[in-house]
Design a protein around this motif. Structure first.
Motif, short mmCIF file in Angstrom:
data_model
loop_
_atom_site.label_atom_id
_atom_site.label_comp_id
_atom_site.label_asym_id
_atom_site.label_seq_id
_atom_site.Cartn_x
_atom_site.Cartn_y
_atom_site.Cartn_z
N UNK A 1 44.11 32.75 47.83
CA UNK A 1 43.43 32.09 46.72
C UNK A 1 43.37 33.00 45.51
N UNK A 2 43.05 34.25 45.72
CA UNK A 2 43.00 35.22 44.61
C UNK A 2 44.36 35.38 43.95
N UNK A 3 45.41 35.43 44.76
CA UNK A 3 46.76 35.56 44.20
C UNK A 3 47.12 34.33 43.38
N UNK A 4 46.80 33.16 43.90
CA UNK A 4 47.15 31.91 43.20
C UNK A 4 46.36 31.74 41.90
N UNK A 5 45.12 32.23 41.89
CA UNK A 5 44.25 32.05 40.73
C UNK A 5 44.22 33.28 39.81
N UNK A 6 45.08 34.26 40.08
CA UNK A 6 45.15 35.49 39.26
C UNK A 6 43.81 36.21 39.15
N UNK A 7 43.10 36.29 40.25
CA UNK A 7 41.85 37.07 40.28
C UNK A 7 42.24 38.55 40.28
N UNK A 8 41.66 39.34 39.39
CA UNK A 8 42.01 40.77 39.33
C UNK A 8 41.69 41.47 40.65
N UNK A 9 42.51 42.45 41.03
CA UNK A 9 42.32 43.15 42.30
C UNK A 9 40.92 43.73 42.49
N UNK A 10 40.30 44.20 41.43
CA UNK A 10 38.97 44.80 41.58
C UNK A 10 37.90 43.78 41.97
N UNK A 11 38.19 42.50 41.85
CA UNK A 11 37.21 41.48 42.25
C UNK A 11 37.59 40.79 43.56
N UNK A 12 38.59 41.32 44.25
CA UNK A 12 39.06 40.67 45.47
C UNK A 12 38.44 41.23 46.74
N UNK A 13 38.05 42.46 46.77
CA UNK A 13 37.69 43.13 48.01
C UNK A 13 36.19 43.40 48.08
N UNK A 14 35.64 43.14 49.23
CA UNK A 14 34.23 43.39 49.46
C UNK A 14 33.30 42.33 48.90
N UNK A 15 33.86 41.28 48.31
CA UNK A 15 33.03 40.23 47.77
C UNK A 15 32.55 39.31 48.88
#
Length: 74
Positions: free
Chosen positions: A53-67
């Motif tokens: 989902x993060x890849x498809x929506x262009x979520x920056x890497x710093x907001x992908x982990x640990x959320x």
């Protein structure tokens, strides 16, 4: 990542109403074109679905982990 953490991560990143739309309508190439809702219903790991989902929506890497995790109780 648990399902509850996935749900919190989606709500935090996309907002409640838009998060529901994104998970139900956005086809994820990393999940064979299935939506996040379909992939989770098919038994895919929430972390893998979140990453797709993060890849498809262009979520920056710093907001992908640990959320999605709750803060430790004090």
């Amino acid at each position: 990542m648990r399902r509850s953490e996935f749900d919190r991560a989606v709500a935090d990143e996309f907002g409640g109403a838009y998060g529901a739309v994104v998970t139900a309508d956005l086809g994820l190439s990393g999940m064979g074109g299935r939506t996040a809702t379909e992939a989770i219903a098919d038994g895919e790991a929430p972390r893998a679905v979140w990453t797709a989902l993060c890849e498809a929506a262009d979520v920056p890497p710093e907001r992908r982990y640990g959320v999605g995790r709750l803060e430790p109780r004090s």
